[in-house]
Design an enzyme around this catalytic site. Sequence first.
Site, PDB file in Angstrom:
ATOM      1  N   ALA A   1      13.071   9.994  -3.667  1.00  0.00           N
ATOM      2  CA  ALA A   1      13.524   8.896  -3.381  1.00  0.00           C
ATOM      3  C   ALA A   1      15.094   9.867  -4.178  1.00  0.00           C
ATOM      4  CB  ALA A   1      13.033   7.552  -3.970  1.00  0.00           C
TER       5      ALA A   1
ATOM      6  N   GLY B   1       9.002   9.575  -1.615  1.00  0.00           N
ATOM      7  CA  GLY B   1       9.626   9.338  -0.184  1.00  0.00           C
ATOM      8  C   GLY B   1       9.799  10.407   0.384  1.00  0.00           C
TER       9      GLY B   1
ATOM     10  N   GLU C   1       6.128   9.877   2.632  1.00  0.00           N
ATOM     11  CA  GLU C   1       6.017   8.761   2.519  1.00  0.00           C
ATOM     12  C   GLU C   1       6.606   8.892   3.777  1.00  0.00           C
ATOM     13  OE1 GLU C   1       7.637   6.240  -0.232  1.00  0.00           O
ATOM     14  OE2 GLU C   1       5.802   5.193   0.036  1.00  0.00           O
TER      15      GLU C   1
ATOM     16  N   GLU D   1       5.204   7.929  -8.241  1.00  0.00           N
ATOM     17  CA  GLU D   1       6.166   7.383  -8.630  1.00  0.00           C
ATOM     18  C   GLU D   1       5.326   6.114  -9.744  1.00  0.00           C
ATOM     19  OE1 GLU D   1       5.403   7.656  -5.397  1.00  0.00           O
ATOM     20  OE2 GLU D   1       6.867   7.113  -4.062  1.00  0.00           O
TER      21      GLU D   1
END
Length: 701
Positions: A65, A104, A107, A127
């Site tokens: 992210a 992310g 993901e 995370e």
Amino acid sequence: MTAINPVTDLSQDGEIAVVTLNSPPVNALSAQVREGLFEAFSQANASDAKAIVLICEGRTFIAGADISEFGGAMTGPSLQDVQGQIESSPKPVVAAIHGTALGGGLEVALCAHYRVAVPSARLGLPEVALGLLPGAGGTQRLPRIVGVEKALEMVTSGQHVPAKAALAISLVDELVEEGKLREGALAFARKAVAEGKPLVKVRDNNAKLEAARGHPEIFANFRKANARKFRGFLAPENNIKAVEAAVNAASFEAGLNDERRLFMELMSGTQARAQQYFFFSERKAAKIDDIPDDTRPRDVRKVGMIGAGTMGGGIAMCFANAGIPVVLVDSAQEALDRGVQRIKGNYAATVAKGRLAQSDMDKRMGLIHPSVNLGSAADADIVVEAVFERMDVKEDMFRKLDAIVQQGAILATNTSTLDVDRIAAATTRPQEVIGTHFFSPANVMRLLEVVRGSKTAPDVLATTMKLGKTLKKVPVVSGVCDGFIGNRMLEKYGQQSLFLIEEGATPAQVDAALERWGMAMGPFTMYDMAGNDIGWEIRKRRAKERPDMVYSKFADRICEKGWFGQKTGRGWYRYEKGSRKPIRDPEVEEMLAQYRRDLNIPQRSVSDDEIVERCIFALVNEGARILEEGIALRASDIDMVYLTGYGFPPYRGGPMFYADSVGLGKVLTSIQSFQKGYQGSQWQPAPLLVKLAKEGKRFNS
Ligand code: NAD
């Protein structure tokens, strides 16, 4: 090739569409990247291409992210929109991974129908280290591929899985040759088209979840096995709950909703903020305002390590681990032999645990050259001194080093309390002298306090900071004062721990209260580990230097008995032979009762809350002085010292962050109430704390 936006291109290679991201440095999922991906996939979906490859330029696949967006408003398409676009593509999507696919990034890759990677790539969901969980379906999709147990391990540890291991757990479908990612991914996509491979949507793949359904013991066992490691942290538990939801929820969407809720719970809490602050503070600590970024560090090709004791041995290992040759010098042959044996023993233990190859141990031992001759360090680029902690010994050593060691070399001292400027003054080149305060065990502890003397040259400081990084340490700059940042604050903390037992608490109660609050180790267990004689020596010195100093004399009674802690089998606690487990000692408690009678201190019961407040606020108050005096460059540096060197709980962000989160007004009120209590004269609120509290401000603005 069509430029979708400044960071995204869409091109076509035969029947394969290629979406290329190029958003340096790490292709993080910024608003622009999300927009580019969304648009590129919608165009590729509408094109005549038969399959789509997603690949990144630069050194890595999407590394995660955009952490700078955390806490702010998001613009553009959400990550979920982008994922939906990829996953629901009517053509096979192949994610081509190099560098790292983290958070992310993974993901997103989990929404592709296939994943290929080069062998050097690493994949993971880290995370948890930021106090969070992967909130974009990671906890729902990962167990569907790798199974529940592996997913639990990955999300709660945040580990980066190397591509080869990822292949073994089906997280990637194929490895392609290093340096040929694009060709490999295109070939994979063509094959998928030719063979009519199905559009594998991870979300629909329930076999591995069904295997775990009806087996709550999988989760119970995992929690139990990791209870100690997860103690106090909220994020690991929410990660576990999210994987549990993947198994038990009525549908994929229901699981996603649970994940979202668990994510928001973490995101809105103090722990996640504290852990993200920790992350950013480490990077900040490397910046020194008055030293330009382009200051040229000196080359360090050879190290002279003086003193082969506890610290010298550990520090020599740090250099050898980094591949830098070290001459290890001790004045006594016997001490030198013992030191070398201890290093060997340490490495051998790591080899025995399977964490180091024998050949690597041999290589590292080969870089350490023992010598009883100080002259062997003459051509070193940096000399680190770790001889006895006495000013006359240090001054004598630096005089000798000044005479022997080549010009241009850095002369560093590992002193934990002594005046670096005085040590520097023993040489004719004080500008080359600096403090490198390693922590014990030096080969393990991450903190390195870099003590900048009043004359230390800018490039000497820059070189030492860089060297700290090379040694995989967290270097934090401190000015010169007694104890530097960490130990100066620790003295106030220790002072309170002793006053608390004088008033009525026991060492075991103080330790338990602080450990429950999150400290890795209570103060009395820590004194026993470090050796009570060390503090005793320092107290004796200070009794001469600062005769007005108020401190508990009870620790002296323990030392007078020769109870120096673990190494003597007795200290604040008892120790069984070969064990480090502290056992409560009724004799110490009886001595304490006698001490109170001798000094007419009335005994009272002390609450755990008071123990925590007094010890932690003592750190905060001294931290405020250190900040005000400019000994620390910023509040977050003080926190880094405590987080990486003193076992302060990461989820509380360090003493200064913690004080900010409690509110400085509240901290001040408590300190003012302590002023009315036992040894209240020892509590003088730091002027900076008073000022900031009045203005409603924080240490970290
Ligand atoms: P130590 O007693 O284990 O080792 C000191 C070594 O220095 C001994 O091997 C001794 O033979 C050698 N030595 C003494 N005089 C010498 C000389 N003139 N020339 C060459 N060698 C000489 O001590 P230590 O615990 O390793 O501490 C060393 C330094 O590191 C001290 O300044 C101490 O304050 C500091 N320090 C210690 C710790 C800790 O936890 N032990 C932590 C941080 C800093």
